[in-house]
Scaffold this active site. Structure first.
Site, short mmCIF file in Angstrom:
data_model
loop_
_atom_site.label_atom_id
_atom_site.label_comp_id
_atom_site.label_asym_id
_atom_site.label_seq_id
_atom_site.Cartn_x
_atom_site.Cartn_y
_atom_site.Cartn_z
N CYS A 6 0.84 -1.21 0.00
CA CYS A 6 0.00 0.00 0.00
C CYS A 6 0.87 1.25 0.00
O CYS A 6 0.40 2.32 -0.37
CB CYS A 6 -0.95 -0.02 1.17
SG CYS A 6 -0.12 -0.23 2.72
N GLU A 53 -4.18 3.27 -8.15
CA GLU A 53 -3.32 2.26 -7.50
C GLU A 53 -3.27 1.01 -8.38
O GLU A 53 -4.30 0.42 -8.69
CB GLU A 53 -3.87 1.90 -6.11
CG GLU A 53 -2.98 0.92 -5.39
CD GLU A 53 -3.43 0.64 -3.96
OE1 GLU A 53 -4.60 0.28 -3.76
OE2 GLU A 53 -2.60 0.76 -3.05
N1 LIG Z 1 -3.98 -1.46 1.65
C1 LIG Z 1 -3.50 -2.63 1.33
O1 LIG Z 1 -2.55 -3.11 1.91
C2 LIG Z 1 -4.18 -3.44 0.27
C3 LIG Z 1 -4.77 -2.85 -0.83
N2 LIG Z 1 -5.36 -3.63 -1.78
C4 LIG Z 1 -5.92 -2.95 -2.98
O2 LIG Z 1 -7.17 -3.52 -3.29
C5 LIG Z 1 -7.17 -4.03 -4.62
C6 LIG Z 1 -8.08 -5.22 -4.69
O3 LIG Z 1 -7.59 -6.28 -3.86
P1 LIG Z 1 -8.65 -7.18 -3.09
O4 LIG Z 1 -8.03 -8.38 -2.53
O5 LIG Z 1 -9.82 -7.43 -3.97
O6 LIG Z 1 -9.02 -6.22 -1.87
P2 LIG Z 1 -10.29 -6.21 -0.97
O7 LIG Z 1 -10.41 -4.87 -0.37
O8 LIG Z 1 -11.46 -6.76 -1.73
O9 LIG Z 1 -9.96 -7.30 0.17
C7 LIG Z 1 -9.39 -7.04 1.41
C8 LIG Z 1 -10.13 -7.80 2.50
O10 LIG Z 1 -11.47 -7.34 2.56
C9 LIG Z 1 -12.38 -8.43 2.45
N3 LIG Z 1 -13.62 -7.96 1.85
C10 LIG Z 1 -13.91 -7.85 0.52
N4 LIG Z 1 -15.17 -7.40 0.36
C11 LIG Z 1 -15.69 -7.22 1.61
C12 LIG Z 1 -16.95 -6.78 2.09
N5 LIG Z 1 -17.94 -6.44 1.28
N6 LIG Z 1 -17.13 -6.71 3.43
C13 LIG Z 1 -16.14 -7.05 4.28
N7 LIG Z 1 -14.94 -7.50 3.87
C14 LIG Z 1 -14.70 -7.59 2.55
C15 LIG Z 1 -11.61 -9.45 1.64
O11 LIG Z 1 -12.18 -10.73 1.80
C16 LIG Z 1 -10.23 -9.32 2.23
O12 LIG Z 1 -10.16 -10.01 3.44
C17 LIG Z 1 -5.70 -4.31 -4.91
O13 LIG Z 1 -5.46 -4.32 -6.28
C18 LIG Z 1 -5.04 -3.17 -4.20
O14 LIG Z 1 -5.11 -2.03 -5.01
C19 LIG Z 1 -5.43 -4.99 -1.63
C20 LIG Z 1 -4.88 -5.62 -0.56
C21 LIG Z 1 -4.16 -4.89 0.44
N1 BAL Z 2 3.99 -2.28 4.01
C1 BAL Z 2 2.97 -3.04 4.67
C2 BAL Z 2 1.68 -2.33 4.68
C3 BAL Z 2 0.80 -2.61 3.53
O1 BAL Z 2 1.23 -2.75 2.40
O2 BAL Z 2 -0.41 -2.68 3.73
#
Ligand SMILES: NC(=O)C1=CN([C@@H]2O[C@H](COP(=O)(O)OP(=O)(O)OC[C@H]3O[C@@H](n4cnc5c(N)ncnc54)[C@H](O)[C@@H]3O)[C@@H](O)[C@H]2O)C=CC1
Ligand code: BAL
Length: 502
Positions: A299, A401
């Site tokens: 992130c 992103e």
């Molecule tokens: N801030 C960070 O560290 C992260 C950012 N991302 C971003 O998100 C994009 C998509 O990745 P995804 O895996 O699809 O992220 P996501 O936001 O869908 O998933 C993250 C978590 O939220 C859960 N989730 C999904 N929909 C939900 C809902 N309606 N209610 C409650 N929980 C829910 C998922 O099961 C997972 O555990 C990536 O391409 C990236 O840009 C993804 C992962 C980590």
């Molecule tokens: N660098 C770890 C934090 C994250 O990517 O969500």
């Protein structure tokens, strides 16, 4: 062996016992409707195993157990005792460091030597940090008058729901879990559907460490079902989420129905700003780490590189040469590998659609640094490190992103233009600035709209410092002392010493 544990043979040869059930009340159990989902090795595209996914009924049961445990057990034991249990957990994580790292390498494609071991070391460090903090949540004395004072105490919320992503499977869970428990809450946690394995394994260590049943409950499952059920539960008092801004916004809306406290750690588009008076070799080293570490699935990835015009060509040349020498794509279990695959086929499609857009729609000039060794892994989700050069701030690649090893490079001229471009984003998570001029560095850091600023380094976060976002990168802070405060609420107790009220 029951259907709740599966022997998994690792690519390194050894076999370990992987739990696949939901972990509730210190026991693994199947889901109420028998639902299971597959988890895949991103280096090969092959299924590893299926794990049970929690239904609404399972989430309700986990929350009920967590609530009973909070009221009857966990709230009755001292901070010191909680700290002791966390120390025991730290010892077990230390004992199982390699196996935990191998599970994350298998399940998330993270290079074992350069990434997964680091993740587990960070988990270990923060488990010890919060173990030490569990008995230090003291309150405050507020003098009011001779006949009145107030004391404020920090109390846990009760049951907290934690929803975590796949990019640092055990580490992101631990950024929340250990501080939530140390603050006195009980937990219902959901891993990402791509990476359930290491957290399920941690359940075994929680039990072995001697935590009372019901303190930690793991409900693997899908976002819209299991995740949403946690967020909507009226018995869950706080949600802490890491993931996309899209889902973060949804969670904020759903949690607002009963004004649930939230911490959201969402997306980023973190700039690295390199002034002409910087140590260019050092900047190259840090910025390449900032964008390529974890295959850019970070992130705080330095996905926008801003270079002062006089050093543009020199920086690009040195960056290309450094990348060729240091960033090797391949088998995540190979100790030479520094870039593993992306997490999934879906994510691979998303990331490569940006490459196609850059070429077909925006006609951007591309610098692809191919150290790829994918012939052994034709079905793995590998992407080459890629820079897009002279990218305008209006470009889709500059603004959105991507979450892969892809960065945009943009020229600037002078301090004022640099800060304008750096802040030209809906996000505000991380940022890095490189200059030998200490005054300029601090002035620039002050003006950056971001929760973290690195001066002359990048992405070297520390568990003792707080972490979180400005703007659409999130709400609240994790890690450090702010991280444990996020799992407490303050009660002010007013004490009247007057005999009679006049
Ligand atoms: N801030 C960070 O560290 C992260 C950012 N991302 C971003 O998100 C994009 C998509 O990745 P995804 O895996 O699809 O992220 P996501 O936001 O869908 O998933 C993250 C978590 O939220 C859960 N989730 C999904 N929909 C939900 C809902 N309606 N209610 C409650 N929980 C829910 C998922 O099961 C997972 O555990 C990536 O391409 C990236 O840009 C993804 C992962 C980590
Ligand atoms: N660098 C770890 C934090 C994250 O990517 O969500």
């Amino acid at each position: 062996m029951s259907d709740l544990f599966v022997d998994i043979k690792l690519p390194t040869g050894e076999t370990y016992e992987q739990p696949i059930g939901l972990f509730i009340n210190n026991e693994y159990r199947p889901s109420s409707d028998g639902f299971k989902f597959d988890t895949v090795n991103p280096a090969t595209g092959e299924k590893i195993v299926s794990v049970y996914g929690a239904s609404n009924e399972d989430v309700d049961y986990a929350v009920k157990i967590a609530k009973e445990t909070f009221e009857n057990t966990w709230s009755k034991i001292t901070g010191s005792e909680k700290g002791e249990l966390l120390y025991k957990l730290a010892q077990l994580i230390h004992r199982d460091r390699e196996i935990l790292a191998k599970i994350d390498t298998l399940n998330a494609g993270k290079p074992f030597t350069t990434n997964s071991l680091n993740d587990i070391d960070q988990v270990l460090e923060l488990t010890k940090f919060y173990a030490g903090y569990a008995d230090k949540l003291d309150g405050k004395y507020v003098p009011i008058s001779d006949s009145k004072f107030v004391y404020e105490i920090n109390e846990p919320f009760g049951v907290v729901g934690l929803i975590v992503p796949w990019n640092y499977p055990l580490a992101m869970a631990s950024w929340k879990l250990q501080s939530a428990i140390a603050a006195g809450n009980t937990v219902v946690i959901k891993s990402a559907e791509n990476t359930p394995l290491s957290l399920l394994y941690l359940g075994k260590l929680i039990k072995e460490a001697g935590f009372p049943p019901g303190v930690l409950n793991i409900v693997s499952g899908l976002g819209p079902t299991t995740g949403s059920a946690i967020v909507k539960s009226t018995e869950v008092d706080k949600i802490s989420f890491t993931g996309s801004t899209t889902v973060g916004k949804l969670i904020q809306q759903q949690a607002s129905i009963n004004l649930k406290n939230i911490t959201l750690e969402c997306g980023g588009k973190s700039p690295a700003v390199i002034f002409k008076d910087s140590n260019i070799d050092e900047a190259v080293k840090w910025v390449s780490l900032g964008i390529f570490y974890n295959s850019g699935q970070n992130c705080t990835a330095n996905s926008r590189i801003l270079i002062e015009d006089e050093i543009y060509d020199e920086f690009i040349e040195k960056f290309q040469s450094h990348t060729k020498k240091n960033w090797f794509i391949g088998d995540p279990f190979d100790s030479n590998t520094t870039i593993g695959p992306l997490i999934s086929k879906i994510h691979y499609s998303k990331v490569t659609s940006y490459l196609k857009h850059a070429q077909d729609v925006e006609n951007l000039s591309k610098l692809e640094i191919s150290n790829i060794k994918t012939s052994d892994y034709p079905n793995g989700f590998f992407v080459n490190p890629t820079l897009f050069l002279n990218v305008p701030t209006t470009s889709k690649l500059f603004q959105e992103e991507i979450f892969g090893p892809i960065a945009t490079v943009t020229k600037f001229s002078g301090f004022d233009q640099a800060i304008k471009i750096a802040n030209d984003s809906i996000y505000g998570l991380g940022s890095a600035v490189f200059t030998k001029d200490i005054k300029k560095a601090h002035k620039f850091a002050k003006l950056l709209k971001a929760g973290t600023v690195w001066i002359n380094s990048s992405n070297d976060e520390d568990i003792k410092a707080s972490f979180g976002g400005y703007k659409m990168s999130g709400v609240g802070r994790e890690m450090g002392i702010e991280g444990i405060k996020a799992f407490t609420q303050v009660k002010a107790i007013h004490v009247n010493l007057d005999d009679e009220t006049s």
